[in-house]
Write a protein that holds these residues in place. Structure first.
Motif, PDB file in Angstrom:
ATOM      1  N   THR A  92       0.844  -1.399   0.002  1.00 46.97           N
ATOM      2  CA  THR A  92       0.086   0.060  -0.146  1.00 46.97           C
ATOM      3  C   THR A  92       0.844   1.202   0.047  1.00 46.97           C
ATOM      4  O   THR A  92       2.054   1.264   0.784  1.00 46.97           O
ATOM      5  CB  THR A  92      -0.927   0.015   1.294  1.00 46.97           C
ATOM      6  OG1 THR A  92      -0.049   0.083   2.425  1.00 46.97           O
ATOM      7  CG2 THR A  92      -1.948  -1.342   1.141  1.00 46.97           C
ATOM      8  N   GLU A  93       0.599   2.029  -1.030  1.00 46.27           N
ATOM      9  CA  GLU A  93       1.489   3.535  -0.944  1.00 46.27           C
ATOM     10  C   GLU A  93       0.992   4.286   0.416  1.00 46.27           C
ATOM     11  O   GLU A  93      -0.252   4.694   0.382  1.00 46.27           O
ATOM     12  CB  GLU A  93       1.298   4.020  -2.243  1.00 46.27           C
ATOM     13  CG  GLU A  93       2.040   5.263  -2.681  1.00 46.27           C
ATOM     14  CD  GLU A  93       3.578   4.611  -2.774  1.00 46.27           C
ATOM     15  OE1 GLU A  93       4.779   5.253  -2.678  1.00 46.27           O
ATOM     16  OE2 GLU A  93       3.824   3.379  -3.056  1.00 46.27           O
ATOM     17  N   LEU A  94       2.073   4.734   1.249  1.00 49.03           N
ATOM     18  CA  LEU A  94       1.642   5.416   2.484  1.00 49.03           C
ATOM     19  C   LEU A  94       0.462   4.770   3.112  1.00 49.03           C
ATOM     20  O   LEU A  94      -0.235   5.764   3.804  1.00 49.03           O
ATOM     21  CB  LEU A  94       1.530   6.924   2.062  1.00 49.03           C
ATOM     22  CG  LEU A  94       2.528   7.239   1.371  1.00 49.03           C
ATOM     23  CD1 LEU A  94       2.658   8.761   0.987  1.00 49.03           C
ATOM     24  CD2 LEU A  94       3.926   7.459   2.448  1.00 49.03           C
ATOM     25  N   GLY A  95       0.164   3.466   3.084  1.00 51.98           N
ATOM     26  CA  GLY A  95      -0.802   2.972   3.911  1.00 51.98           C
ATOM     27  C   GLY A  95      -2.323   3.325   3.378  1.00 51.98           C
ATOM     28  O   GLY A  95      -3.216   2.959   4.152  1.00 51.98           O
ATOM     29  N   ILE A 107      -0.721  -7.159   4.657  1.00 52.36           N
ATOM     30  CA  ILE A 107      -1.031  -5.771   4.097  1.00 52.36           C
ATOM     31  C   ILE A 107       0.360  -5.114   4.606  1.00 52.36           C
ATOM     32  O   ILE A 107       0.529  -5.025   5.852  1.00 52.36           O
ATOM     33  CB  ILE A 107      -2.328  -4.880   4.354  1.00 52.36           C
ATOM     34  CG1 ILE A 107      -3.276  -5.588   3.830  1.00 52.36           C
ATOM     35  CG2 ILE A 107      -1.943  -3.613   3.920  1.00 52.36           C
ATOM     36  CD1 ILE A 107      -4.540  -5.060   3.818  1.00 52.36           C
ATOM     37  N   ALA A 108       1.152  -4.584   3.782  1.00 52.29           N
ATOM     38  CA  ALA A 108       2.413  -3.770   4.097  1.00 52.29           C
ATOM     39  C   ALA A 108       1.933  -2.244   4.350  1.00 52.29           C
ATOM     40  O   ALA A 108       1.036  -1.692   3.737  1.00 52.29           O
ATOM     41  CB  ALA A 108       3.401  -4.320   2.919  1.00 52.29           C
ATOM     42  N   HIS A 109       2.886  -1.843   5.221  1.00 48.58           N
ATOM     43  CA  HIS A 109       2.838  -0.357   5.404  1.00 48.58           C
ATOM     44  C   HIS A 109       1.957   0.118   5.940  1.00 48.58           C
ATOM     45  O   HIS A 109       1.325   1.281   5.861  1.00 48.58           O
ATOM     46  CB  HIS A 109       3.374   0.460   4.149  1.00 48.58           C
ATOM     47  CG  HIS A 109       4.295  -0.020   3.169  1.00 48.58           C
ATOM     48  ND1 HIS A 109       5.355  -0.545   3.693  1.00 48.58           N
ATOM     49  CD2 HIS A 109       4.305  -0.280   1.882  1.00 48.58           C
ATOM     50  CE1 HIS A 109       6.125  -1.071   2.634  1.00 48.58           C
ATOM     51  NE2 HIS A 109       5.500  -0.957   1.676  1.00 48.58           N
ATOM     52  N   VAL A 110       1.060  -0.624   6.775  1.00 48.12           N
ATOM     53  CA  VAL A 110      -0.301  -0.084   7.528  1.00 48.12           C
ATOM     54  C   VAL A 110       0.015   1.198   8.408  1.00 48.12           C
ATOM     55  O   VAL A 110      -0.749   1.849   8.770  1.00 48.12           O
ATOM     56  CB  VAL A 110      -0.868  -1.090   8.289  1.00 48.12           C
ATOM     57  CG1 VAL A 110      -1.418  -2.164   7.361  1.00 48.12           C
ATOM     58  CG2 VAL A 110       0.096  -1.843   9.422  1.00 48.12           C
TER      59      VAL A 110
END
Length: 324
Positions: free
Chosen positions: A181-184, A206-209
């Motif tokens: 995810t871009e910038l969550g 999910i990454a970048h939460v």
């Protein structure tokens, strides 16, 4: 029965151990190479090994390397790092995000965007599935996770096609899923597509939460059973550590500790200690952040050591498993 696919073979999930759930141990992103952005060139096996040794010394045992083909993965280099240091590495099939797709595909006279545009959802599914079942980039080294990504509050038509093809590849191979995810942003929107495609959200991390430190969004996501990776640790330019720890403890208070994972997303030379820049290094989370978290969790009335074991041992062995 379940197993985890590492670069050196399939293992029982109990063999994984203390795990960083999102990092980049070796990568040469084609687009950033073309633009001569040297800080993104994690291209020295010996330097990476020295940082991995810091991780091992601090108690680390495994890493999910989230480097997809469009971010310049090198399965041979990763396998060397694994064999030389003894850590287990899970490699990535699939793609990252559209912003990287103007980059040139290695060995081909086309960009990633051109390749994606020229292939159907079914063809992309077959390609990603083959990276799990046959091997990555012409090798017999197999990926252990399928990945997709979306942009900053945007999902392009190409990203949507790749996202759905990745979910199709998951259905075909039973591989665990990881998303950028871009910038969550678009956490809940990604989950809506996952559910619409008939995929169990508990198969996705999910990454970048933590780039979007919104406890309401985190709680709504957690309700689905998805795993959430807090991988912005040390990224003070986004948020101080106190914000990340507060978000994690809010999830714990709601009973979602079995869905939290930890990583550093180290992907710059300046973040490594042994690339000549003097960064915090791959050992930082275990060396410095974990003791702080344990202390703050204790002050909040929790057993911080038990939570770290849950986040870094118990959760990864479930999240990264092929379930049969």
């Amino acid at each position: 029965m379940s197993f985890i696919r590492t670069l050196t073979g399939d293992i029982d999930p109990d063999q994984l151990g203390v795990t960083y759930a999102h990092d980049h141990l070796f990568c040469i992103p084609p687009l950033w190479k073309e633009k001569k952005i040297d800080d993104f060139m994690i291209d020295d096996v010996e330097a990476s090994i020295k940082d991995v040794e810091l991780f091992v010394k601090a108690g680390g045992q495994a890493v999910y390397d989230a480097t997809a083909i469009d971010y310049g993965r090198d399965p041979v280099a990763l396998k060397i790092i694994s064999e030389r240091t003894g850590i287990k590495i899970i490699a990535t099939a699939g793609f990252n995000k559209a912003v990287m797709w103007p980059g040139q595909m290695q060995g081909q006279n086309m960009t990633f965007q051109m390749w994606i545009d020229a292939h159907s959802r079914a063809e992309i599914r077959d390609h990603i599935a083959s990276e799990i079942t046959a091997g990555l980039d012409g090798t017999d080294i197999r990926g252990g996770v399928v990945k997709f990504g979306t942009g900053y509050n945007t999902i392009s038509d190409a990203e949507d096609k790749v996202l759905r093809a990745t979910l199709d590849a998951h259905k075909e191979t039973n591989a665990p899923i990881h998303s950028h995810t871009e910038l969550g942003t678009l956490i809940l929107e990604q989950l809506a597509i996952v559910k619409a495609e008939g995929v169990d959200p508990s198969r996705l991390t999910i990454a970048h939460v933590d780039r979007n430190p919104d406890p309401w969004v985190h709680a709504k996501a957690a309700e689905t059973g998805v795993y959430m990776c807090f991988d912005g640790i040390s990224r003070i330019k986004y948020h101080p550590e106190s914000v990340l720890i507060d978000c994690i403890l809010k999830l714990v208070k709601r009973g979602y500790e079995k869905q939290v994972m930890i990583g550093g997303d180290i992907a710059r030379r300046t973040m490594y200690r042994n690339y000549g820049e003097g960064g915090l290094g791959l050992g930082y989370i275990l060396e410095s952040w974990v003791p702080r978290f344990v202390e703050e969790a204790g002050e909040a009335g929790f057993d911080g050591k038990a939570l770290i074991h849950t986040f870094m041992v118990e959760n990864p062995k479930r999240a990264f498993a092929f379930r049969t």
